[in-house]
Design an enzyme around this catalytic site. Structure first.
Site, PDB file in Angstrom:
ATOM      1  N   TYR A  84       0.924  -1.195  -0.037  1.00  0.00           N
ATOM      2  CA  TYR A  84      -0.090   0.001  -0.183  1.00  0.00           C
ATOM      3  C   TYR A  84       1.027   1.435   0.117  1.00  0.00           C
ATOM      4  O   TYR A  84       1.925   1.279   0.093  1.00  0.00           O
ATOM      5  CB  TYR A  84      -1.057  -0.153   1.194  1.00  0.00           C
ATOM      6  CG  TYR A  84      -0.006   0.388   2.613  1.00  0.00           C
ATOM      7  CD1 TYR A  84       0.417  -0.657   3.313  1.00  0.00           C
ATOM      8  CD2 TYR A  84      -0.357   1.612   3.060  1.00  0.00           C
ATOM      9  CE1 TYR A  84       1.068  -0.302   4.442  1.00  0.00           C
ATOM     10  CE2 TYR A  84       0.061   2.043   4.396  1.00  0.00           C
ATOM     11  CZ  TYR A  84       0.864   1.186   4.624  1.00  0.00           C
ATOM     12  OH  TYR A  84       1.557   1.448   6.120  1.00  0.00           O
ATOM     13  N   ARG A  90       7.816   4.082  -4.549  1.00  0.00           N
ATOM     14  CA  ARG A  90       8.062   3.164  -3.711  1.00  0.00           C
ATOM     15  C   ARG A  90       7.181   1.998  -3.836  1.00  0.00           C
ATOM     16  O   ARG A  90       7.399   0.900  -3.433  1.00  0.00           O
ATOM     17  CB  ARG A  90       7.978   3.825  -2.303  1.00  0.00           C
ATOM     18  CG  ARG A  90       8.212   3.071  -1.237  1.00  0.00           C
ATOM     19  CD  ARG A  90       8.131   3.995   0.183  1.00  0.00           C
ATOM     20  NE  ARG A  90       6.612   4.608   0.412  1.00  0.00           N
ATOM     21  CZ  ARG A  90       6.556   5.430   1.374  1.00  0.00           C
ATOM     22  NH1 ARG A  90       7.421   5.702   2.254  1.00  0.00           N
ATOM     23  NH2 ARG A  90       5.168   5.832   1.739  1.00  0.00           N
ATOM     24  N   ARG A 144      -8.551 -19.890  -1.384  1.00  0.00           N
ATOM     25  CA  ARG A 144      -7.154 -19.647  -0.463  1.00  0.00           C
ATOM     26  C   ARG A 144      -6.157 -20.751  -0.649  1.00  0.00           C
ATOM     27  O   ARG A 144      -6.375 -21.915  -0.554  1.00  0.00           O
ATOM     28  CB  ARG A 144      -7.966 -19.741   1.036  1.00  0.00           C
ATOM     29  CG  ARG A 144      -6.813 -19.236   1.967  1.00  0.00           C
ATOM     30  CD  ARG A 144      -7.490 -19.210   3.423  1.00  0.00           C
ATOM     31  NE  ARG A 144      -6.411 -18.743   4.329  1.00  0.00           N
ATOM     32  CZ  ARG A 144      -5.482 -19.675   4.867  1.00  0.00           C
ATOM     33  NH1 ARG A 144      -5.511 -20.860   4.826  1.00  0.00           N
ATOM     34  NH2 ARG A 144      -4.698 -19.063   5.661  1.00  0.00           N
ATOM     35  N   LYS A 187       6.489  -1.618   1.910  1.00  0.00           N
ATOM     36  CA  LYS A 187       5.055  -1.025   2.619  1.00  0.00           C
ATOM     37  C   LYS A 187       4.021  -2.166   2.340  1.00  0.00           C
ATOM     38  O   LYS A 187       3.203  -2.071   1.735  1.00  0.00           O
ATOM     39  CB  LYS A 187       4.842   0.156   1.978  1.00  0.00           C
ATOM     40  CG  LYS A 187       4.062   1.087   2.768  1.00  0.00           C
ATOM     41  CD  LYS A 187       4.026   2.642   2.533  1.00  0.00           C
ATOM     42  CE  LYS A 187       3.119   3.107   3.339  1.00  0.00           C
ATOM     43  NZ  LYS A 187       3.390   3.381   4.768  1.00  0.00           N
ATOM     44  N   GLU A 219      11.896   2.790  13.967  1.00  0.00           N
ATOM     45  CA  GLU A 219      11.124   3.603  13.391  1.00  0.00           C
ATOM     46  C   GLU A 219       9.725   3.697  14.184  1.00  0.00           C
ATOM     47  O   GLU A 219       9.757   2.909  15.263  1.00  0.00           O
ATOM     48  CB  GLU A 219      10.744   3.495  12.163  1.00  0.00           C
ATOM     49  CG  GLU A 219       9.924   2.207  11.636  1.00  0.00           C
ATOM     50  CD  GLU A 219       9.676   1.863  10.174  1.00  0.00           C
ATOM     51  OE1 GLU A 219       9.323   2.962   9.314  1.00  0.00           O
ATOM     52  OE2 GLU A 219       9.623   0.896   9.804  1.00  0.00           O
ATOM     53  N   LEU A 235      10.936   1.575   7.003  1.00  0.00           N
ATOM     54  CA  LEU A 235      10.421   2.059   5.788  1.00  0.00           C
ATOM     55  C   LEU A 235      10.997   3.203   5.337  1.00  0.00           C
ATOM     56  O   LEU A 235      11.148   4.164   6.334  1.00  0.00           O
ATOM     57  CB  LEU A 235       8.926   2.399   6.101  1.00  0.00           C
ATOM     58  CG  LEU A 235       8.224   2.664   4.626  1.00  0.00           C
ATOM     59  CD1 LEU A 235       8.165   1.696   3.789  1.00  0.00           C
ATOM     60  CD2 LEU A 235       6.828   3.354   5.046  1.00  0.00           C
TER      61      LEU A 235
HETATM   62  N1  PDD Z   1       2.851   5.330   7.058  1.00  0.00           N
HETATM   63  N2  PDD Z   1       7.321   4.292   8.898  1.00  0.00           N
HETATM   64  C1  PDD Z   1       6.056   3.378   8.901  1.00  0.00           C
HETATM   65  C2  PDD Z   1       6.094   2.277   9.416  1.00  0.00           C
HETATM   66  C3  PDD Z   1       5.025   4.026   8.128  1.00  0.00           C
HETATM   67  O1  PDD Z   1       4.044   3.339   8.327  1.00  0.00           O
HETATM   68  C4  PDD Z   1       4.913   5.349   7.662  1.00  0.00           C
HETATM   69  C5  PDD Z   1       4.125   5.911   7.180  1.00  0.00           C
HETATM   70  C6  PDD Z   1       6.439   6.108   7.780  1.00  0.00           C
HETATM   71  C7  PDD Z   1       6.520   7.373   7.052  1.00  0.00           C
HETATM   72  O2  PDD Z   1       6.534   7.143   5.785  1.00  0.00           O
HETATM   73  P1  PDD Z   1       5.982   8.540   4.800  1.00  0.00           P
HETATM   74  O3  PDD Z   1       6.930   9.534   5.204  1.00  0.00           O
HETATM   75  O4  PDD Z   1       6.390   7.943   3.372  1.00  0.00           O
HETATM   76  O5  PDD Z   1       4.737   8.904   5.048  1.00  0.00           O
HETATM   77  C8  PDD Z   1       7.449   5.379   8.229  1.00  0.00           C
HETATM   78  C9  PDD Z   1       1.479   5.696   6.617  1.00  0.00           C
HETATM   79  C10 PDD Z   1       1.030   6.867   6.682  1.00  0.00           C
HETATM   80  C11 PDD Z   1       0.527   4.776   7.199  1.00  0.00           C
HETATM   81  O6  PDD Z   1       0.685   3.534   7.347  1.00  0.00           O
HETATM   82  O7  PDD Z   1      -0.897   5.224   7.343  1.00  0.00           O
END
Ligand code: PDD
Length: 280
Positions: A33, A52, A100, A147, A180, A204
Site C-alpha cells: 500500500y 516506492r 485460499r 510497505k 522507526e 520504511l
Molecule cells: N505510514 N514508517 C512507517 C512504519 C510508516 O507506516 C510510515 C507511514 C512512515 C512514514 O512514511 P512517509 O513519510 O512516506 O509517509 C514510516 C502511513 C502514513 C500509514 O501507514 O498510514
C-alpha cells in the site's frame, strides 16, 4: 462530502465499495500500500510514492500491468471526485481474489483499491505541545522497507500506545537501537546535530524522511544517518517524527520521561517551518 473509492476500475462512494471475501489481501495480507496527501488540492510527491509502491510490488513479486502514469491519472480523478479541501489518498494492491492458497495463484488479476477522504491533520494542541510516545519491542519481520499491508505488530503497538495516552509507539530492536515508529520515522537532535536511523530492511524509507533530510542538507543543518539508540533518544535535546500527514512532529516524552525540558525544540520547529516552505 462523501469519501470516494475506486475498486478495480469503478468509482463509488466508499460505503458502497467492496472486494471479494476471497481477496488475498483480506485472507493473507498478500499486498502492499501507499498513503499520499494533497496540499491545497495538489498531490504531494506522487512520483516518489509510486516509485516506492513499484519497489514494494517487485519485492513481493506481484506481477501487474499498472504504470505510474496510469495510477497517477486514477488518483487525480479520485481526488477530483472527492472534492475535499485536502485529501488523504490510500492505495492498496493485492494479489487478487481466488481460492485460499499460500502459493501465488495463476492468471488472477491483482486487486486495486484507492480511497480518498478528507485529510485530518494533527491537532494544533498536539503540534504545539509535542507528542508523547512509548517504546515497543520491534517484533516485525525482516523486510520493513516493503510497505506491506501486514501491519499486525504496528496495530498492536499503536493501540497499546494510544491506550497509554501516547500518540505513537517507537520500535526498539533487541540491541537497543531505534528503528522507526508504527506509522512514522524518528529523528533526534543532540548539540545541534540531527540524527536518524539509516535506510535498511529494518525501516520504511519514508518519503517525508527523505524530504526532511534534503531540507536539512539544503540549509546546512548537520545531519547524520546512523544507528540511534534508545539511550540517545532519552538523553536527546530534541526528538521528532516524520510522516506524510504529520510532516515534522515534535516528541516531548518517551515512556513518561521528558526529552530535555519537555517542550518542542527549536531545531524541530525550524525544520518544520522549512519543510512547509518547501512543500507549499
Ligand atoms: N505510514 N514508517 C512507517 C512504519 C510508516 O507506516 C510510515 C507511514 C512512515 C512514514 O512514511 P512517509 O513519510 O512516506 O509517509 C514510516 C502511513 C502514513 C500509514 O501507514 O498510514
Amino acid at each position: 462530502m462523501p469519501a470516494i473509492a475506486f475498486v478495480n476500475g469503478r468509482f463509488s462512494r466508499i460505503e458502497k465499495a467492496v472486494v471479494s471475501v476471497e481477496d488475498r489481501g483480506f485472507q493473507l495480507g498478500d499486498g502492499v500500500y501507499e498513503v499520499l496527501r494533497t496540499y491545497n488540492g495538489r498531490l504531494h510527491a506522487v512520483d516518489a510514492h509510486l516509485r516506492r509502491l513499484f519497489r514494494s510490488l517487485d519485492a513481493i513479486e506481484l506481477k501487474h500491468r499498472f504504470t505510474r502514469a496510469g495510477l497517477t491519472r486514477i488518483i487525480r480523478e479520485a481526488v477530483r471526485r472527492g472534492g475535499f479541501k485536502d485529501s488523504l489518498v490510500y492505495l492498496q494492491i493485492t494479489r487478487g481474489a481466488t481460492k485460499r492458497m499460500k502459493e501465488f495463484p495463476k492468471g488472477v488479476p491483482p486487486t486495486l483499491v484507492i480511497t480518498v477522504r478528507e485529510l485530518e491533520l494533527p491537532s494544533p494542541a498536539l503540534r504545539a505541545n509535542g507528542a508523547k510516545i512509548m517504546t515497543a519491542a520491534d517484533i516485525r519481520w525482516m523486510h520493513c522497507d516493503v510497505k506491506s499491508i501486514c501491519l499486525l505488530p504496528n496495530v498492536l503497538a499503536s493501540n497499546k500506545a494510544r491506550a497509554a495516552g501516547c500518540y505513537e509507539a517507537v520500535f526498539v530492536a533487541k540491541d537497543g537501537s531505534l528503528t522507526e515508529c508504527a506509522s512514522a520515522n524518528i529523528f533526534i537532535v543532540k548539540k545541534g546535530v540531527i540524527a536518524t536511523p539509516p535506510i535498511s530492511a529494518s525501516i520504511l524509507g519514508g518519503i517525508t524522511r527523505e524530504e526532511v533530510i534534503a531540507v536539512a542538507r539544503k540549509h546546512r543543518l548537520p545531519l547524520q544517518e546512523r544507528r540511534v539508540t534508545l539511550k540517545e533518544l532519552l538523553a536527546a535535546d530534541e526528538a521528532f517524527l516524520t510522516g506524510t500527514t504529520i510532516e515534522v512532529l515534535p516528541v516531548v516524552q518517551v515512556d513518561g520521561r521528558r526529552i530535555a525540558d519537555g517542550k518542542p525544540g527549536p531545531v524541530t520547529q525550524r525544520l518544520h517551518a522549512l519543510y512547509l516552505a518547501e512543500v507549499a
